[in-house]
Design a protein around this motif. Sequence first.
Motif, PDB file in Angstrom:
ATOM      1  N   PRO A  92       0.778  -1.239  -0.005  1.00 25.16           N
ATOM      2  CA  PRO A  92      -0.198   0.022  -0.058  1.00 25.16           C
ATOM      3  C   PRO A  92       1.022   1.435  -0.036  1.00 25.16           C
ATOM      4  CG  PRO A  92       0.076  -1.154   2.212  1.00 25.16           C
ATOM      5  CD  PRO A  92       0.802  -1.943   1.157  1.00 25.16           C
ATOM      6  N   LYS A  93       1.472   1.434  -1.156  1.00 23.35           N
ATOM      7  CA  LYS A  93       2.178   2.747  -1.471  1.00 23.35           C
ATOM      8  C   LYS A  93       1.754   3.273  -2.399  1.00 23.35           C
ATOM      9  CE  LYS A  93       7.230   1.823  -0.364  1.00 23.35           C
ATOM     10  NZ  LYS A  93       8.319   1.710  -1.208  1.00 23.35           N
ATOM     11  N   LEU A  94       1.461   4.731  -2.186  1.00 22.87           N
ATOM     12  CA  LEU A  94       0.800   5.519  -3.043  1.00 22.87           C
ATOM     13  C   LEU A  94       0.731   6.959  -2.771  1.00 22.87           C
ATOM     14  CD1 LEU A  94      -1.406   5.229  -5.719  1.00 22.87           C
ATOM     15  CD2 LEU A  94      -3.134   5.113  -3.900  1.00 22.87           C
ATOM     16  N   GLU A  95       0.834   7.810  -4.129  1.00 21.53           N
ATOM     17  CA  GLU A  95       0.826   9.495  -3.912  1.00 21.53           C
ATOM     18  C   GLU A  95       0.284   9.798  -4.838  1.00 21.53           C
ATOM     19  OE1 GLU A  95       3.978  13.007  -3.277  1.00 21.53           O
ATOM     20  OE2 GLU A  95       4.688  10.919  -3.691  1.00 21.53           O
ATOM     21  N   SER A  96      -0.759  10.798  -4.681  1.00 22.39           N
ATOM     22  CA  SER A  96      -1.580  11.243  -5.918  1.00 22.39           C
ATOM     23  C   SER A  96      -2.307  12.499  -5.238  1.00 22.39           C
ATOM     24  CB  SER A  96      -2.621  10.336  -6.391  1.00 22.39           C
ATOM     25  OG  SER A  96      -3.415  10.798  -7.447  1.00 22.39           O
ATOM     26  N   PRO A  97      -2.438  13.591  -6.418  1.00 20.58           N
ATOM     27  CA  PRO A  97      -3.639  14.514  -6.075  1.00 20.58           C
ATOM     28  C   PRO A  97      -4.798  13.621  -6.390  1.00 20.58           C
ATOM     29  CG  PRO A  97      -1.951  15.155  -7.964  1.00 20.58           C
ATOM     30  CD  PRO A  97      -1.775  13.736  -7.530  1.00 20.58           C
ATOM     31  N   PHE A  98      -5.948  14.495  -5.668  1.00 18.29           N
ATOM     32  CA  PHE A  98      -7.328  13.679  -5.553  1.00 18.29           C
ATOM     33  C   PHE A  98      -8.191  14.677  -5.839  1.00 18.29           C
ATOM     34  CE2 PHE A  98      -6.759  14.351  -1.059  1.00 18.29           C
ATOM     35  CZ  PHE A  98      -7.863  14.983  -0.682  1.00 18.29           C
ATOM     36  N   VAL A  99      -9.237  14.284  -6.119  1.00 19.57           N
ATOM     37  CA  VAL A  99     -10.800  15.222  -6.174  1.00 19.57           C
ATOM     38  C   VAL A  99     -11.695  14.040  -5.371  1.00 19.57           C
ATOM     39  CG1 VAL A  99     -12.446  15.888  -7.569  1.00 19.57           C
ATOM     40  CG2 VAL A  99     -10.006  16.198  -8.396  1.00 19.57           C
ATOM     41  N   GLN A 100     -12.390  15.017  -4.434  1.00 23.49           N
ATOM     42  CA  GLN A 100     -13.309  14.080  -3.670  1.00 23.49           C
ATOM     43  C   GLN A 100     -14.534  14.872  -4.005  1.00 23.49           C
ATOM     44  OE1 GLN A 100     -12.941  13.527   0.582  1.00 23.49           O
ATOM     45  NE2 GLN A 100     -14.935  12.741   0.756  1.00 23.49           N
TER      46      GLN A 100
ATOM     47  N   GLY B 163     -26.226  19.241  -1.805  1.00 21.79           N
ATOM     48  CA  GLY B 163     -26.160  19.158  -3.269  1.00 21.79           C
ATOM     49  C   GLY B 163     -24.918  18.537  -3.524  1.00 21.79           C
ATOM     50  N   LYS B 164     -24.247  19.139  -4.610  1.00 21.47           N
ATOM     51  CA  LYS B 164     -22.965  18.844  -5.287  1.00 21.47           C
ATOM     52  C   LYS B 164     -21.933  19.380  -4.583  1.00 21.47           C
ATOM     53  CE  LYS B 164     -24.550  16.835  -9.546  1.00 21.47           C
ATOM     54  NZ  LYS B 164     -24.414  17.167 -10.998  1.00 21.47           N
ATOM     55  N   LEU B 165     -20.522  18.937  -3.949  1.00 21.14           N
ATOM     56  CA  LEU B 165     -19.629  19.477  -3.336  1.00 21.14           C
ATOM     57  C   LEU B 165     -18.342  18.743  -4.141  1.00 21.14           C
ATOM     58  CD1 LEU B 165     -20.623  19.473   0.424  1.00 21.14           C
ATOM     59  CD2 LEU B 165     -20.826  21.364  -1.157  1.00 21.14           C
ATOM     60  N   LYS B 166     -17.324  19.477  -4.077  1.00 16.54           N
ATOM     61  CA  LYS B 166     -16.130  19.141  -4.883  1.00 16.54           C
ATOM     62  C   LYS B 166     -14.856  19.642  -4.096  1.00 16.54           C
ATOM     63  CE  LYS B 166     -16.102  17.754  -9.093  1.00 16.54           C
ATOM     64  NZ  LYS B 166     -15.980  17.926 -10.316  1.00 16.54           N
ATOM     65  N   ARG B 167     -13.995  18.669  -3.325  1.00 15.87           N
ATOM     66  CA  ARG B 167     -12.799  19.162  -2.913  1.00 15.87           C
ATOM     67  C   ARG B 167     -11.531  18.597  -3.266  1.00 15.87           C
ATOM     68  NH1 ARG B 167     -13.873  18.478   3.512  1.00 15.87           N
ATOM     69  NH2 ARG B 167     -12.244  19.947   3.681  1.00 15.87           N
ATOM     70  N   THR B 168     -10.456  19.381  -3.448  1.00 15.55           N
ATOM     71  CA  THR B 168      -9.221  18.722  -4.053  1.00 15.55           C
ATOM     72  C   THR B 168      -8.174  18.514  -2.765  1.00 15.55           C
ATOM     73  OG1 THR B 168      -8.405  20.678  -4.798  1.00 15.55           O
ATOM     74  CG2 THR B 168      -9.863  19.549  -6.439  1.00 15.55           C
TER      75      THR B 168
ATOM     76  N   LEU C 192      -4.558   1.956  -7.763  1.00 14.88           N
ATOM     77  CA  LEU C 192      -6.203   2.333  -7.585  1.00 14.88           C
ATOM     78  C   LEU C 192      -6.404   3.556  -8.183  1.00 14.88           C
ATOM     79  CD1 LEU C 192      -8.788   1.949  -5.786  1.00 14.88           C
ATOM     80  CD2 LEU C 192      -7.356   3.023  -4.015  1.00 14.88           C
ATOM     81  N   TRP C 193      -7.516   3.993  -8.747  1.00 13.54           N
ATOM     82  CA  TRP C 193      -7.950   5.061  -9.328  1.00 13.54           C
ATOM     83  C   TRP C 193      -9.202   5.859  -8.836  1.00 13.54           C
ATOM     84  CZ3 TRP C 193     -12.038   5.516 -13.333  1.00 13.54           C
ATOM     85  CH2 TRP C 193     -12.265   6.835 -13.793  1.00 13.54           C
ATOM     86  N   ARG C 194     -10.222   4.949  -8.500  1.00 14.22           N
ATOM     87  CA  ARG C 194     -11.461   5.541  -7.799  1.00 14.22           C
ATOM     88  C   ARG C 194     -12.034   4.773  -6.877  1.00 14.22           C
ATOM     89  NH1 ARG C 194     -15.541   6.772 -12.432  1.00 14.22           N
ATOM     90  NH2 ARG C 194     -14.252   8.679 -12.770  1.00 14.22           N
ATOM     91  N   VAL C 195     -12.475   5.374  -5.759  1.00 12.52           N
ATOM     92  CA  VAL C 195     -13.341   4.624  -4.550  1.00 12.52           C
ATOM     93  C   VAL C 195     -14.667   5.388  -4.686  1.00 12.52           C
ATOM     94  CG1 VAL C 195     -13.395   4.126  -2.150  1.00 12.52           C
ATOM     95  CG2 VAL C 195     -11.100   4.375  -3.394  1.00 12.52           C
ATOM     96  N   SER C 196     -15.634   4.752  -4.627  1.00 10.76           N
ATOM     97  CA  SER C 196     -16.998   5.131  -4.603  1.00 10.76           C
ATOM     98  C   SER C 196     -17.901   4.436  -3.438  1.00 10.76           C
ATOM     99  CB  SER C 196     -17.589   4.800  -5.954  1.00 10.76           C
ATOM    100  OG  SER C 196     -17.085   5.601  -6.990  1.00 10.76           O
ATOM    101  N   TRP C 197     -18.716   5.263  -2.874  1.00 10.81           N
ATOM    102  CA  TRP C 197     -19.428   4.811  -1.616  1.00 10.81           C
ATOM    103  C   TRP C 197     -20.338   5.789  -1.266  1.00 10.81           C
ATOM    104  CZ3 TRP C 197     -15.138   7.386  -1.025  1.00 10.81           C
ATOM    105  CH2 TRP C 197     -14.949   8.336   0.163  1.00 10.81           C
TER     106      TRP C 197
ATOM    107  N   THR D 174     -17.401   9.864  -3.941  1.00 11.70           N
ATOM    108  CA  THR D 174     -16.131   9.631  -4.870  1.00 11.70           C
ATOM    109  C   THR D 174     -15.010  10.258  -4.752  1.00 11.70           C
ATOM    110  OG1 THR D 174     -17.929   9.222  -6.619  1.00 11.70           O
ATOM    111  CG2 THR D 174     -15.619   9.340  -7.330  1.00 11.70           C
ATOM    112  N   LEU D 175     -13.970   9.280  -4.534  1.00 11.92           N
ATOM    113  CA  LEU D 175     -12.530   9.977  -4.082  1.00 11.92           C
ATOM    114  C   LEU D 175     -11.805   9.462  -5.476  1.00 11.92           C
ATOM    115  CD1 LEU D 175     -10.305  10.983  -2.484  1.00 11.92           C
ATOM    116  CD2 LEU D 175      -9.819   8.700  -1.773  1.00 11.92           C
ATOM    117  N   GLU D 176     -11.347  10.247  -6.434  1.00  8.82           N
ATOM    118  CA  GLU D 176     -10.913   9.961  -7.473  1.00  8.82           C
ATOM    119  C   GLU D 176      -9.075  10.444  -7.345  1.00  8.82           C
ATOM    120  OE1 GLU D 176     -11.126  11.415 -12.179  1.00  8.82           O
ATOM    121  OE2 GLU D 176     -12.837  10.773 -11.284  1.00  8.82           O
TER     122      GLU D 176
END
Length: 192
Positions: free
Chosen positions: A29-37, A45-50, A147-152, A161-163
């Motif tokens: 489990p080694k990973l580094e990435s920018p993300f959009v949640q 409503g719709k929210l987006k965080r980076t 891993l690219w996307r996690v949805s729940w 969604t965490l992308e």
Amino acid sequence: MPRLALCLVCPLLSAGPVPGWWSSLKASPKLESPFVQSSESAVFGKLKRTGHLVIMPGGRVRVSYDKGLLVVSDGRLLIQYDAATRTAQRASLAACQREMPLLGVLVAPATLERTYRVLVLPDGRVELVPKVGGTPDVILEGKGAFLWRVSWTDGTGAAQTLELTHPRMPSSASPALFRFQAPAGTRWAGKP
């Protein structure tokens, strides 16, 4: 009959081949990435965080949102700091994983089969189906080796969604990255 016996022994139920990214995630489990949640709910409503995340073996995690929220784990303690309110709280990582099994996707993917039935879908996605109630189903998607996307759906009914926008495997990370240094004036919620 032989197929049924094989499924009883193997905790990973498969409708398709096991994707390479899933094997890589579980092995290291080694990973580094920018993300959009992204979040969508009837209330907010719709929210987006980076932000940016770094995950290293041993439960070491650093999730820094661009708008001030920071989550850090050294493998033993998990600390959440809100820069806007200058408040912090801490809990044991093990307790957080029990309360939020989804955290296991990031810090201990090799142990997910304790909490979830792991199903490989024909399209290469992996579905985590909770063994006990009160925990959401989780869909994991990968690209290449990562891993690219996690949805729940969270406890409030919001679709989450965490992308990971540019995942890569970091060669190393300083232990200091996973230690929280409380800024002056930080107020601790509960016991510090």
